[in-house]
Design an enzyme around this catalytic site. Structure first.
Site, mmCIF file in Angstrom:
data_model
loop_
_atom_site.group_PDB
_atom_site.id
_atom_site.type_symbol
_atom_site.label_atom_id
_atom_site.label_comp_id
_atom_site.label_asym_id
_atom_site.label_seq_id
_atom_site.Cartn_x
_atom_site.Cartn_y
_atom_site.Cartn_z
ATOM 1 N N GLU A 42 -2.391 -8.693 7.448
ATOM 2 C CA GLU A 42 -2.652 -8.327 8.837
ATOM 3 C C GLU A 42 -3.513 -9.344 9.573
ATOM 4 O O GLU A 42 -4.175 -9.011 10.555
ATOM 5 C CB GLU A 42 -3.265 -6.921 8.890
ATOM 6 C CG GLU A 42 -2.298 -5.904 8.307
ATOM 7 C CD GLU A 42 -2.702 -4.447 8.506
ATOM 8 O OE1 GLU A 42 -1.847 -3.655 8.934
ATOM 9 O OE2 GLU A 42 -3.856 -4.122 8.207
ATOM 10 N N LYS A 43 -3.488 -10.593 9.100
ATOM 11 C CA LYS A 43 -4.398 -11.581 9.706
ATOM 12 C C LYS A 43 -4.010 -11.958 11.130
ATOM 13 O O LYS A 43 -4.830 -12.489 11.869
ATOM 14 C CB LYS A 43 -4.523 -12.815 8.825
ATOM 15 C CG LYS A 43 -3.232 -13.504 8.493
ATOM 16 C CD LYS A 43 -3.499 -14.646 7.524
ATOM 17 C CE LYS A 43 -2.233 -15.163 6.883
ATOM 18 N NZ LYS A 43 -1.591 -14.173 5.984
ATOM 19 N N PHE A 44 -2.756 -11.671 11.526
ATOM 20 C CA PHE A 44 -2.374 -11.990 12.904
ATOM 21 C C PHE A 44 -2.498 -10.771 13.827
ATOM 22 O O PHE A 44 -1.983 -10.771 14.934
ATOM 23 C CB PHE A 44 -0.960 -12.578 12.945
ATOM 24 C CG PHE A 44 -0.860 -13.858 12.164
ATOM 25 C CD1 PHE A 44 -1.696 -14.926 12.465
ATOM 26 C CD2 PHE A 44 0.027 -13.976 11.107
ATOM 27 C CE1 PHE A 44 -1.636 -16.105 11.729
ATOM 28 C CE2 PHE A 44 0.092 -15.148 10.366
ATOM 29 C CZ PHE A 44 -0.745 -16.214 10.678
ATOM 30 N N HIS A 45 -3.135 -9.727 13.320
ATOM 31 C CA HIS A 45 -3.350 -8.519 14.132
ATOM 32 C C HIS A 45 -4.600 -8.724 14.987
ATOM 33 O O HIS A 45 -5.588 -9.285 14.528
ATOM 34 C CB HIS A 45 -3.541 -7.326 13.192
ATOM 35 C CG HIS A 45 -3.354 -5.989 13.832
ATOM 36 N ND1 HIS A 45 -4.254 -5.460 14.730
ATOM 37 C CD2 HIS A 45 -2.357 -5.079 13.706
ATOM 38 C CE1 HIS A 45 -3.821 -4.265 15.109
ATOM 39 N NE2 HIS A 45 -2.669 -4.010 14.516
ATOM 40 N N GLU A 98 -7.053 4.891 15.994
ATOM 41 C CA GLU A 98 -6.670 3.469 15.992
ATOM 42 C C GLU A 98 -5.787 3.180 17.182
ATOM 43 O O GLU A 98 -4.886 3.971 17.499
ATOM 44 C CB GLU A 98 -5.821 3.121 14.754
ATOM 45 C CG GLU A 98 -6.498 3.178 13.427
ATOM 46 C CD GLU A 98 -5.511 2.803 12.305
ATOM 47 O OE1 GLU A 98 -4.498 2.129 12.569
ATOM 48 O OE2 GLU A 98 -5.755 3.207 11.166
ATOM 49 N N ASN A 136 -4.941 7.425 4.671
ATOM 50 C CA ASN A 136 -4.582 6.702 5.882
ATOM 51 C C ASN A 136 -3.117 6.947 6.181
ATOM 52 O O ASN A 136 -2.249 6.625 5.366
ATOM 53 C CB ASN A 136 -4.807 5.189 5.701
ATOM 54 C CG ASN A 136 -4.687 4.442 7.008
ATOM 55 O OD1 ASN A 136 -5.529 4.593 7.892
ATOM 56 N ND2 ASN A 136 -3.638 3.661 7.170
ATOM 57 N N GLU A 137 -2.862 7.571 7.316
ATOM 58 C CA GLU A 137 -1.484 7.763 7.795
ATOM 59 C C GLU A 137 -0.559 8.290 6.699
ATOM 60 O O GLU A 137 0.385 7.617 6.274
ATOM 61 C CB GLU A 137 -0.940 6.460 8.385
ATOM 62 C CG GLU A 137 -1.706 6.029 9.626
ATOM 63 C CD GLU A 137 -1.137 4.771 10.266
ATOM 64 O OE1 GLU A 137 -0.419 4.017 9.596
ATOM 65 O OE2 GLU A 137 -1.433 4.533 11.454
ATOM 66 N N TRP A 165 3.250 -6.496 13.345
ATOM 67 C CA TRP A 165 4.379 -5.993 12.555
ATOM 68 C C TRP A 165 5.623 -5.710 13.397
ATOM 69 O O TRP A 165 6.585 -5.161 12.884
ATOM 70 C CB TRP A 165 3.953 -4.741 11.781
ATOM 71 C CG TRP A 165 3.086 -3.785 12.555
ATOM 72 C CD1 TRP A 165 1.719 -3.759 12.554
ATOM 73 C CD2 TRP A 165 3.502 -2.764 13.468
ATOM 74 N NE1 TRP A 165 1.258 -2.766 13.398
ATOM 75 C CE2 TRP A 165 2.333 -2.131 13.974
ATOM 76 C CE3 TRP A 165 4.744 -2.306 13.904
ATOM 77 C CZ2 TRP A 165 2.373 -1.086 14.904
ATOM 78 C CZ3 TRP A 165 4.784 -1.259 14.827
ATOM 79 C CH2 TRP A 165 3.608 -0.665 15.310
ATOM 80 N N ARG A 204 0.866 -1.189 0.000
ATOM 81 C CA ARG A 204 0.000 0.000 0.000
ATOM 82 C C ARG A 204 0.894 1.227 0.000
ATOM 83 O O ARG A 204 2.100 1.098 -0.023
ATOM 84 C CB ARG A 204 -0.965 -0.017 1.200
ATOM 85 C CG ARG A 204 -0.287 -0.095 2.554
ATOM 86 C CD ARG A 204 -1.298 0.003 3.696
ATOM 87 N NE ARG A 204 -0.696 -0.379 4.962
ATOM 88 C CZ ARG A 204 -1.301 -0.328 6.130
ATOM 89 N NH1 ARG A 204 -2.554 0.089 6.206
ATOM 90 N NH2 ARG A 204 -0.691 -0.681 7.232
HETATM 91 C C1 GAL Z 1 -1.945 1.343 11.218
HETATM 92 C C2 GAL Z 1 -2.704 1.425 9.910
HETATM 93 C C3 GAL Z 1 -3.783 0.363 9.835
HETATM 94 C C4 GAL Z 1 -3.227 -0.967 10.238
HETATM 95 C C5 GAL Z 1 -2.593 -0.869 11.594
HETATM 96 C C6 GAL Z 1 -2.020 -2.171 12.116
HETATM 97 O O1 GAL Z 1 -0.753 2.038 11.198
HETATM 98 O O2 GAL Z 1 -3.315 2.673 9.773
HETATM 99 O O3 GAL Z 1 -4.291 0.321 8.527
HETATM 100 O O4 GAL Z 1 -2.269 -1.362 9.301
HETATM 101 O O5 GAL Z 1 -1.544 0.061 11.538
HETATM 102 O O6 GAL Z 1 -1.409 -2.002 13.366
#
Ligand code: GAL
Length: 657
Positions: free
Chosen positions: A358-361, A310, A152-153, A318, A114
């Site tokens: 991001e499935k392990f988030h 968030e 986003n960010e 990550w 992204r």
């Molecule tokens: C943020 C981002 C989200 C998601 C999240 C995961 O920085 O805006 O889309 O990736 O991290 O921690």
């Protein structure tokens, strides 16, 4: 503007990023029922849905989203509608391959991730304007949409681009700033290494090099990068405002964790400041870094309430080791943001993804479903936040300010400094932690801002200080303020040029001293100070000129010379600290007391104490019960009444009104 949202919601906002495009309809229906069970009242939609919303150039498909928004609306859940521009669809990158960003090493980023478009690309900007306009026109009258979430960010994971469009835009940006090449050559110190430019087209972006690149050029490129992204934001914002003038527009910052955007320039451009914060999972006292991020968010909002856009219910995915939150941590984290001015508790994300990166988030609804501790915690938190509705809109007062300047951050961390251990965040974090443990609530300020509201201003790492900022600090002290400055501050101006004369040119007068020579210490080396504390990283030969020594170096290259000084100037006082002192708290306590900063005394140093409006938040990060004698009142969270002392269980939180 936050008010307009929380008033419509009737309390604090609770919810998170919602990505229904990843799920079948039956799951979407279940989502809404579960959101109601958890007390969710706001979700961010569409943030990464560009490929679904515009599957081919100019062909918009909003029907699926209409259905979802209507369903949410029917359930009383409001929408923070995203513009999906942080991830252009594959058709876009294929049609305009030159819009894929190029990194400093010259590598063109591919599709599959992204943030894959150059912010200076005219084609990219046009496409973002197109989708933003289409969304604005389509949803302008939808009562569920209470907030726009642009992009986003911005600037993450990397803001810079070194492609040909960036080169052209950088030249144009420089022309607008400097007007003529003589001014640029002077500002950039271009006579060093034969860099004098005779034509604008000779100027390049500061690509990777086998040696250090002109620091003034790099600093301007950092400013340019922030401005280019900001222009992308304002382009969309203005389109949205034109269609929906009463719907506030935000973009989610990472206030303390995105180095590449100068958020002092950004903050006035958003209607509402919103922030994303993620703990550094392995840091044991990461709740202090959380507090810093929240305080910086509030400061960017000018003290007004802001939105926590968030954070996570548990582990992220990550970091090297993604630790789950400990029992009670989700609650402590969420309420700490509210204590420090947030009118929301929002997460990434609502439902854990089954696929993708991001499935392990963690999520509000974990892979384990509703029969899980995490889900029960999420439901309970929703209920607690309803009890906290009275704090919505109220403010946090701080008597201490910490100087934070992105330009100085960028400049300090360029190549070839006197020591690699000179790090902006390292010093800011050290001072912030000591202030946090002293229970002093802190705002962050730009060094040129109005400082008159603060009793003490701390500048932990103000390497770059322009003349306006330097004069501002001096005037602040003369008129009764208290200032504490750490080493390697006030060294260069906004063009990375050393202020004339002995260091620290910008601060000699206010500090009442000069520095004859720097003596950086070896890695891990410490030197003893006269009061028994130790200094690391830095030592230097301070020559007082009005300042009086408070503590001397007892050993090391500057033994017998001052390590800490105090200068009474006008009606105020300026302190200087010439090394990384291991025991900062006693030093800060002295400066706080001299400045008359009001704060509670005698509390354990892992008890977080913050007053927001007429509510005092007491967050016990320790593992023993804490009893505090003040304040007295009722705990909004559980209704318990504390007429005298308040007891806070280990890991517990109270909100006493
Ligand atoms: C943020 C981002 C989200 C998601 C999240 C995961 O920085 O805006 O889309 O990736 O991290 O921690």
């Amino acid at each position: 503007m936050v008010d307009s949202i929380s008033t419509r919601l009737g309390g604090l906002a609770y919810g998170g990023d919602y990505n229904p495009e990843q799920w079948p309809r039956q799951v979407q229906e279940e989502d809404v029922a579960l959101m109601r069970a958890a007390g969710v009242n706001l979700v961010s939609l569409g943030v990464f849905a560009w490929a679904r919303l515009e599957p081919a150039p100019g062909r918009y498909e909003f029907g699926w989203l209409d259905e979802i928004i209507d369903r949410l609306h029917a359930a009383g859940i409001a929408v923070d509608l995203g513009t999906p521009t942080a991830a252009p669809p594959p058709w876009f990158s294929r049609a305009y391959p030159h819009t894929l960003p190029v990194n400093r090493e010259g590598v063109r980023i591919g599709v599959g991730g992204r943030q894959n478009a150059c912010p200076s690309s005219p084609e990219y900007r046009a496409a973002t304007a197109g989708i933003a306009r289409a969304l604005a026109e389509h949803y302008r009258d939808h009562p569920a949409v209470v907030l726009w979430h642009v992009h986003n960010e911005y600037g993450a994971p990397l803001g810079e681009c070194y492609c040909e469009a960036s080169v052209a835009a950088f030249r144009a940006w420089l022309r607008a700033i400097y007007g003529d090449l003589d001014a640029l050559n002077e500002a950039w110190g271009a006579d060093f290494w034969s860099q004098r430019y005779g034509d604008w087209d000779e100027i390049d972006v500061p690509r990777a090099n086998h040696t250090a690149v002109n620091p003034a050029q790099r600093l301007d490129f950092a400013r340019f990068t922030s401005d280019e992204h900001l222009a992308c934001f304002t382009l969309q914002r203005d389109i949205l405002r034109a269609s929906t003038p009463h719907t506030p527009v935000t973009t989610n910052f990472m206030t303390a964790n995105c180095k590449s955007m100068d958020l002092w320039r950004w903050a006035p451009e958003v209607d509402v400041v919103s922030n994303d914060h993620y703990l550094t999972a392995e840091r044991p006292d990461n709740h202090i870094e959380l507090a810093l991020s929240a305080d910086l968010s509030r400061s960017l909002a000018g003290g007004a309430p802001w939105l926590l856009m968030e954070h996570s219910t548990g582990a992220v995915n990550w970091q090297p080791r993604n630790l789950a939150k400990r029992p009670g941590e989700l609650r402590r984290n969420s309420l700490a943001h509210v204590a420090r001015g947030s009118d929301s508790v929002l997460f990434f994300q609502w439902r854990a993804s089954r696929y993708g990166a991001e499935k392990f988030h963690s999520a509000m609804l974990p892979q384990a479903g509703t029969d899980s501790q995490l889900w029960r915690d999420v439901v309970e938190l929703g209920a607690q936040l309803r009890e906290l509705a009275p704090v919505r809109g109220s403010r946090v007062a701080a008597e201490v300010a910490v100087v934070w300047d992105w330009e100085s951050f960028w400049a300090l961390e360029l190549e070839w400094r006197p020591s690699v251990d000179l790090r902006f965040r390292e010093r800011v974090d050290a001072y912030y932690e000591a202030l946090w443990r002293e229970h002093a609530t802190v705002d962050f300020v730009h060094p040129a801002a109005d400082l008159s509201a603060y009793r003490l201003v701390v500048a932990p790492s103000a390497y770059l200080l322009g003349e306006v900022a330097a004069k501002n600090l001096c005037r602040y002290v003369e008129s009764g303020g208290h200032l504490l400055v750490s080493y390697f501050s006030g060294i260069v101006d906004e063009h990375e040029t050393v202020h004339p004369g002995a260091y620290p040119g910008a601060l000699r007068e206010v500090l009442g001293l000069s520095i004859e020579e720097f003596h950086p210490l070896r890695e891990g080396e410490t030197v003893e100070l006269g009061d028994g504390s130790r200094g690391a990283v830095w030592s230097e030969r301070v020559r007082p000129a009005g300042a009086v020594p408070v503590v001397d170096f007892a050993a090391g290259p500057d033994a017998g010379h001052p390590a800490v000084t105090r200068h009474d100037l006008g009606r105020g006082t300026a302190w200087y600290v010439a090394t990384a002192v291991d025991r900062l708290r006693p030093l800060l306590a002295r400066a706080l007391d001299t400045a008359g900063v009001r704060r509670p005394h005698g509390l354990p140093d892992d008890l977080e104490y913050v007053r927001r409006g007429d509510v005092v938040f007491l967050i016990n990060h320790g593992d023993t019960e804490v009893v505090v004698s003040e304040p007295s009142g009722t705990d909004l969270l559980d209704g318990s009444v504390w007429p005298g002392a308040v007891t806070i269980p280990p890991g517990g939180v109270r909100a006493i009104r």
